[in-house]
Design a protein around this motif. Structure first.
Motif, PDB file in Angstrom:
ATOM      1  N   SER A 154       0.812  -1.225   0.000  1.00  0.00           N
ATOM      2  CA  SER A 154       0.000   0.000   0.000  1.00  0.00           C
ATOM      3  C   SER A 154       0.840   1.267   0.000  1.00  0.00           C
ATOM      4  O   SER A 154       0.287   2.369   0.013  1.00  0.00           O
ATOM      5  CB  SER A 154      -0.925   0.010   1.222  1.00  0.00           C
ATOM      6  OG  SER A 154      -0.167   0.036   2.430  1.00  0.00           O
ATOM      7  N   TYR A 155       2.164   1.122  -0.048  1.00  0.00           N
ATOM      8  CA  TYR A 155       3.013   2.310   0.027  1.00  0.00           C
ATOM      9  C   TYR A 155       2.777   3.188  -1.197  1.00  0.00           C
ATOM     10  O   TYR A 155       2.790   2.696  -2.336  1.00  0.00           O
ATOM     11  CB  TYR A 155       4.490   1.916   0.134  1.00  0.00           C
ATOM     12  CG  TYR A 155       5.387   3.105   0.404  1.00  0.00           C
ATOM     13  CD1 TYR A 155       5.381   3.719   1.646  1.00  0.00           C
ATOM     14  CD2 TYR A 155       6.188   3.633  -0.601  1.00  0.00           C
ATOM     15  CE1 TYR A 155       6.177   4.830   1.899  1.00  0.00           C
ATOM     16  CE2 TYR A 155       6.987   4.742  -0.361  1.00  0.00           C
ATOM     17  CZ  TYR A 155       6.971   5.336   0.892  1.00  0.00           C
ATOM     18  OH  TYR A 155       7.746   6.449   1.132  1.00  0.00           O
ATOM     19  N   PRO A 156       2.582   4.488  -1.017  1.00  0.00           N
ATOM     20  CA  PRO A 156       2.165   5.344  -2.140  1.00  0.00           C
ATOM     21  C   PRO A 156       3.260   5.674  -3.148  1.00  0.00           C
ATOM     22  O   PRO A 156       2.956   6.162  -4.238  1.00  0.00           O
ATOM     23  CB  PRO A 156       1.677   6.621  -1.440  1.00  0.00           C
ATOM     24  CG  PRO A 156       2.409   6.646  -0.132  1.00  0.00           C
ATOM     25  CD  PRO A 156       2.551   5.210   0.278  1.00  0.00           C
ATOM     26  N   ASP A 157       4.528   5.431  -2.820  1.00  0.00           N
ATOM     27  CA  ASP A 157       5.617   5.769  -3.740  1.00  0.00           C
ATOM     28  C   ASP A 157       6.561   4.569  -3.845  1.00  0.00           C
ATOM     29  O   ASP A 157       7.629   4.542  -3.239  1.00  0.00           O
ATOM     30  CB  ASP A 157       6.374   7.001  -3.237  1.00  0.00           C
ATOM     31  CG  ASP A 157       7.372   7.526  -4.268  1.00  0.00           C
ATOM     32  OD1 ASP A 157       7.561   6.858  -5.300  1.00  0.00           O
ATOM     33  OD2 ASP A 157       7.967   8.591  -4.028  1.00  0.00           O
ATOM     34  N   PRO A 158       6.187   3.558  -4.629  1.00  0.00           N
ATOM     35  CA  PRO A 158       6.952   2.304  -4.653  1.00  0.00           C
ATOM     36  C   PRO A 158       8.218   2.334  -5.497  1.00  0.00           C
ATOM     37  O   PRO A 158       8.822   1.290  -5.713  1.00  0.00           O
ATOM     38  CB  PRO A 158       5.943   1.315  -5.239  1.00  0.00           C
ATOM     39  CG  PRO A 158       5.086   2.149  -6.132  1.00  0.00           C
ATOM     40  CD  PRO A 158       4.971   3.489  -5.453  1.00  0.00           C
TER      41      PRO A 158
END
Length: 550
Positions: free
Chosen positions: A509-513
């Protein structure tokens, strides 16, 4: 440049002047084999990028090639040797071969040279038939001379030979073949380390034995060391090696990898400091590492934030060595989480192959000296990786000396070392993230977002490796038998499994992968889930033994 991203290539070429670059190589996804320029799209991109680089002030643009290609590439009429091999004694084959190079070079008329990998490629010339060329070295050298006849003698281009070897004897064969090449204009390109780009490998001492002008190839993108997705800003690794190579009279310059496919270019990211460091040290050999960190941070992120940003970046090397390496050996599969079944970590990629005596001192909260084979590999390697044939082929002395045995010897002592090392990596990553958070008011919003994401991904990666280390290596102790299956060990394993599950959800779910590339950072979450299933439900290669929740 490895990536065929057109926009990315433009950004990298635009940065060449700043980094004092006068030589550019187009490789891998742009062109890996020269024959690929017969494809219109590939040819068009090579010609566009060559023109753009020349207009940007790059004097020499070189494309990659491998030879031989696959056996089926060559007309059947030349495959008359035993087992359908090419008859290298047939002059007609070599005339066809040279004409093929003329045809391919005509398609990319503005390039300035080729970088040729001639060892263990395609049909492998050393495996082809000849009664005249009796050794592998003779066959390899003859192949190079045929390419050089067209590239160097007819076209006036440069030809660089890439050295490569999985083990010392193979490297010696490569150098022996280069010694037999008769064309004295042929040059060489050697990696900064033997075999592949591992931080724990020594400098490549075979470079000193090469009697030709030689370029040193640095991996500033970090194929095995984070690929720019986590903190791998470590100019000292490259600069220290550069200082050694500058002492060798045959070394004429360097090249540096700028990406690991797709959009993973390091230009415009914190990892660009690796390029900056090489250029800075090339211009001023006396420059100190702390100056490189401070200067780069000030230039890219502003003088007010330079101290904190530079300090955060400077922890990168030790973070990577504590997280993607275990007790001095890299056990991340091209930066990916993969402790098993990926076996190269335990034999092919072990730095002990290139060090005598094969010993390493590990800090990182462990602070002990280990024998690479007797201590590290024999303990932490799965049995399947000890017995798959690679050690027997590439480092037989390890088996002959009894340094590695076909048993699962993982124990609680080494589990403690591994966990302590990962905890050290977490602490450093968190300290670097704290430095960035403290510098927020001194940073432009876009710079703060970039740096925060860089180190947040690093913290998540460090924690995930810590959790999976407890679960996987703990499981390896557990499966040794009932006497090892204690309640305390079950608690250790399950604390790792539960933490890995929670961290995997956060990674997904991390917004900046991070940008796309070879290592898909988010996929590590799925790999952690695979270990959870194998350990909690039973792993077939370990007799289906499952660890019940305590």
């Amino acid at each position: 440049m490895l990536s065929d991203s057109e926009a990315g290539a433009g950004e990298v070429i635009a940065a060449t002047a700043e980094h004092r670059i006068n030589h550019l190589q187009l490789s891998h996804d742009i062109v890996h084999d020269l024959r690929e320029v017969k494809e219109p799209a590939r040819r068009a991109q090579v010609n566009r990028l060559t023109g753009l680089a020349h207009r940007s002030g790059v004097a020499e643009v070189v494309v990659w090639d491998h030879s031989l290609y696959g056996l089926s590439y060559y007309p059947e009429r030349f495959r008359t040797g035993p087992g359908g091999t090419i008859d290298l004694d047939n002059p007609a084959f070599w005339e066809w071969f040279r004409q093929d190079y003329r045809t391919m070079l005509d398609l990319v008329p503005d390039i300035d040279g080729l970088t040729l990998t001639f060892i263990e490629t395609g049909a492998r010339v050393e495996n082809q038939h000849s009664t005249r060329l009796r050794t592998a070295e003779q066959k390899l050298a003859y192949l190079v001379d045929q390419v050089a006849d067209v590239v160097v003698e007819e076209r006036g281009l440069n030809l660089y030979l890439r050295t490569f070897g999985y083990y010392p004897a193979e490297m010696a064969r490569t150098i022996g073949a280069i010694d037999l090449v008769t064309n004295r204009q042929v040059r060489v390109m050697a990696k900064e380390v033997p075999h592949d780009f591992f931080l724990t490998h020594p400098n490549d001492t075979t470079v000193a034995r090469i009697g030709r002008p030689t370029l040193i190839e640095y991996d500033t993108a970090g194929e095995y060391n984070g690929q720019g997705k986590i903190a791998n800003a470590m100019p000292e690794s490259h600069v220290d090696r550069m200082r050694y190579y500058r002492t060798l009279p045959n070394v004429i310059g360097y090249v540096a990898r700028t990406d690991r496919y797709r959009e993973s270019r390091i230009v415009g990211t914190p990892t660009e400091i690796n390029l900056y460091g090489l250029a800075r040290a090339d211009a001023d050999p006396s420059v100190q590492t702390w100056q490189i960190y401070r200067e780069f941070a000030a230039k890219e992120y502003g003088r007010p934030a330079a101290a904190r940003v530079g300090r955060a970046l400077s922890r990168s090397r030790e973070i990577v060595l504590s997280v993607l390496y275990s007790l001095g050996t890299n056990n991340a599969n091209h930066s990916k989480l993969d402790y098993e079944p990926y076996c190269s970590s335990y034999h092919r990629s072990v730095s002990g192959k290139w060090i005598d005596p094969p010993e390493v001192t590990v800090g990182h909260g462990v602070n002990r000296r280990f024998h690479y084979w007797k201590d590290i590999v024999d303990t932490i390697a799965p049995v399947s990786c000890k017995t798959d044939g690679v050690l027997r082929r590439e480092a037989p002395h390890v088996l002959d000396n009894g340094w590695v045995t076909p048993r699962n010897k993982m124990d609680l002592t080494y589990l403690g070392y591994l966990v302590a090392e990962k905890e050290h990596g977490i602490r450093l990553a968190e300290e670097s993230l704290a430095d960035i958070v403290a510098a927020e008011r001194m940073l432009a919003p876009e710079h703060f977002r970039q740096l925060r994401a860089y180190f947040e991904r690093t913290v998540l990666t460090a924690r995930l490796h810590h959790a999976v280390t407890k679960a996987y290596y703990g499981y390896r102790v557990y499966v040794r038998g009932p006497e090892h299956q204690t309640a305390e060990l079950r608690r250790t394993i399950w604390s790792g499994l539960d933490a890995a599950k929670e961290l995997a959800a956060r990674i997904r779910s991390y917004p900046d992968p991070a940008a796309s590339g070879e290592w898909n950072w988010v996929v590590d979450a799925a790999q952690a889930g695979t270990y959870h299933t194998r350990i909690s439900q039973g792993w077939d290669r370990y007799g289906g033994i499952a660890v019940p929740r305590p």
